[in-house]
Design a protein around this motif. Structure first.
Motif, mmCIF file in Angstrom:
data_model
loop_
_atom_site.group_PDB
_atom_site.id
_atom_site.type_symbol
_atom_site.label_atom_id
_atom_site.label_comp_id
_atom_site.label_asym_id
_atom_site.label_seq_id
_atom_site.Cartn_x
_atom_site.Cartn_y
_atom_site.Cartn_z
ATOM 1 N N GLY A 170 0.800 -1.218 0.000
ATOM 2 C CA GLY A 170 0.000 0.000 0.000
ATOM 3 C C GLY A 170 0.829 1.263 0.000
ATOM 4 N N VAL A 173 0.200 3.851 -2.840
ATOM 5 C CA VAL A 173 -1.117 4.482 -2.992
ATOM 6 C C VAL A 173 -0.975 6.000 -2.951
ATOM 7 C CG1 VAL A 173 -3.380 4.784 -1.905
ATOM 8 C CG2 VAL A 173 -2.338 2.496 -2.024
ATOM 9 N N LEU A 261 -4.353 1.082 3.291
ATOM 10 C CA LEU A 261 -3.945 2.443 2.949
ATOM 11 C C LEU A 261 -2.777 2.900 3.809
ATOM 12 C CD1 LEU A 261 -7.446 4.185 2.703
ATOM 13 C CD2 LEU A 261 -6.107 3.154 0.843
ATOM 14 N N MET A 265 -3.799 8.823 3.833
ATOM 15 C CA MET A 265 -4.675 8.530 2.704
ATOM 16 C C MET A 265 -6.023 8.020 3.214
ATOM 17 S SD MET A 265 -3.115 9.107 -0.252
ATOM 18 C CE MET A 265 -2.363 10.566 0.493
ATOM 19 N N ALA A 267 -10.112 6.634 2.062
ATOM 20 C CA ALA A 267 -10.973 6.067 1.025
ATOM 21 C C ALA A 267 -12.358 6.691 1.106
ATOM 22 C CB ALA A 267 -11.071 4.559 1.189
ATOM 23 N N VAL A 333 -9.341 7.495 -3.640
ATOM 24 C CA VAL A 333 -8.437 7.769 -2.530
ATOM 25 C C VAL A 333 -8.165 9.262 -2.506
ATOM 26 C CG1 VAL A 333 -6.144 7.384 -1.564
ATOM 27 C CG2 VAL A 333 -7.366 5.497 -2.681
ATOM 28 N N ARG A 338 -6.252 8.518 7.795
ATOM 29 C CA ARG A 338 -6.533 7.186 7.257
ATOM 30 C C ARG A 338 -7.886 6.704 7.756
ATOM 31 N NH1 ARG A 338 -2.233 2.336 7.558
ATOM 32 N NH2 ARG A 338 -1.934 3.211 9.650
#
Length: 361
Positions: A170, A173, A261, A265, A267, A333, A338
């Protein structure tokens, strides 16, 4: 006074030996490069060099099937739970980029029923074939007094390998990456304590056609085996186009997606980007389950989430669909604490603050 025997205490060595003989061909059917899948020794061997690895890291996972087994036992549905067992482990390995290599199972019961045990192990062998791994051993434990009559429990252990430069962590990302969701085959193996509670409280007739699908018995809809995504994903893993993956298991979308992630970052998932499965809609309606509770209890129709670059979405989607997967673009993303924030047309299912502290404290 007559001498005591192990069988009088409830354990049959002969039954155990008969089971080993019966499942030997099942194990041999899962042979692959690196493993001959013969049973009977004290341990199983695997040859990484014969499997074609140059500089591998080993990755291990173990899991069970949970209380889905109670439905299997109560309704004589033993022919899919082994697939669930393998899937829960093998899908966890592939998210790290690892190829599942070999599998071992643990089957524990009060009194061995060879017919049931053989059906279970046959389904484990089928799961191994779907995942491309060899069933190289296991343990059958007959333990009177530990389990109720007719009950059994399962645990699975899977080891995989990934070349050092192909590990998925990850770390690559970035904001702007797209999150793709692969459709689940149903409930998979999580949330069954709630399913069983609903079945009891609502008086479901499990042997009748499901209200949402008159061609399928309700018990068969509930017991559909967990989808194994390994063979569809591994070729893409090796292209480097998948930046991160999350297997959607216990904790649902809300807890599992943040696990793949990096810090900083977040989602953003659009719950309106895929059609809710009729089974999921049935569960939600039957239990009057709030959206947020659904998103942290069930997979909500998404069994695996992938993070890919915007430029790779079309190619990755095409290849996965050609491999038999149903693919949805479910989110993006973005920069931020997080977390996973799932929003639908009605409401936001999870606020970011409640999850950032868990992962970044």
């Amino acid at each position: 006074m007559a001498g005591y025997t192990y069988e009088q205490a409830g354990v049959s060595i002969a039954a155990g030996n008969a089971l080993v003989r019966a499942i030997g061909p099942l194990a041999r059917s899962t042979r692959r490069a690196g493993a001959d899948a013969e049973l009977g020794g004290f341990g199983g061997f695997f040859d990484l060099k014969a499997a074609g690895f140059a500089d591998p890291l080993l990755v291990a996972a173990n899991d069970g099937v949970g209380t889905k087994l109670k439905l299997a036992i109560e309704n004589n549905r033993h022919d899919g739970v082994g697939i669930d067992l393998v899937a829960m482990c093998a899908n966890d390995l592939v998210v790290q980029g690892a190829e599942p290599l070999f599998f071992l199972d643990y089957y524990a019961t009060s009194k061995l029923d060879n017919e049931v045990a053989t059906r279970v192990v046959a389904s484990i062998a089928e799961g191994c074939k779907q995942a491309g791994c060899a069933l190289i051993g296991g343990e059958t434990a007959e333990m009177p007094g530990m389990y109720a009559e007719g009950d059994y429990d399962l645990a699975g252990f899977c080891v995989g390998a990934v070349e050092r430069d192909e590990v998925i962590t990850g770390s690559k990302v970035r904001a702007g990456n797209v999150i793709l969701g692969l459709a689940s085959s149903g409930i998979h193996s999580n949330g069954f304590s709630l399913v069983r509670r609903l079945a009891t409280d609502r008086g479901w007739k499990l042997d009748r056609p499901a209200l949402f699908d008159l061609d399928t018995l309700l018990i068969d809809a509930l017991m559909a085996p967990t989808r194994i995504y390994v063979t569809a994903l591994l070729p893409l893993v090796r292209t480097g186009k998948i930046k991160a993956m999350a297997h959607i298991t216990g904790g649902g979308l809300l807890e599992n997606i943040p696990r793949c992630l990096p810090s900083g970052m977040q989602a953003l998932i659009d719950a309106d980007s895929w059609e809710q499965q009729r089974l999921m809609a049935f569960l939600q309606a039957q239990g009057n389950i709030e959206p947020g509770e659904m998103a942290k209890t069930f997979n909500c129709g998404i069994g695996m989430a992938l993070v890919v670059a915007q430029d790779d979405v079309a190619d990755v989607t095409t290849k996965l669909e050609a491999a038999g997967e149903t693919v949805h673009a479910i989110g993006l993303v973005v920069s931020g604490p997080r977390a996973c924030v799932v929003s639908g047309s009605a409401e936001t299912w999870c606020a970011q603050e409640s999850w950032s502290a868990r992962f970044d404290a």
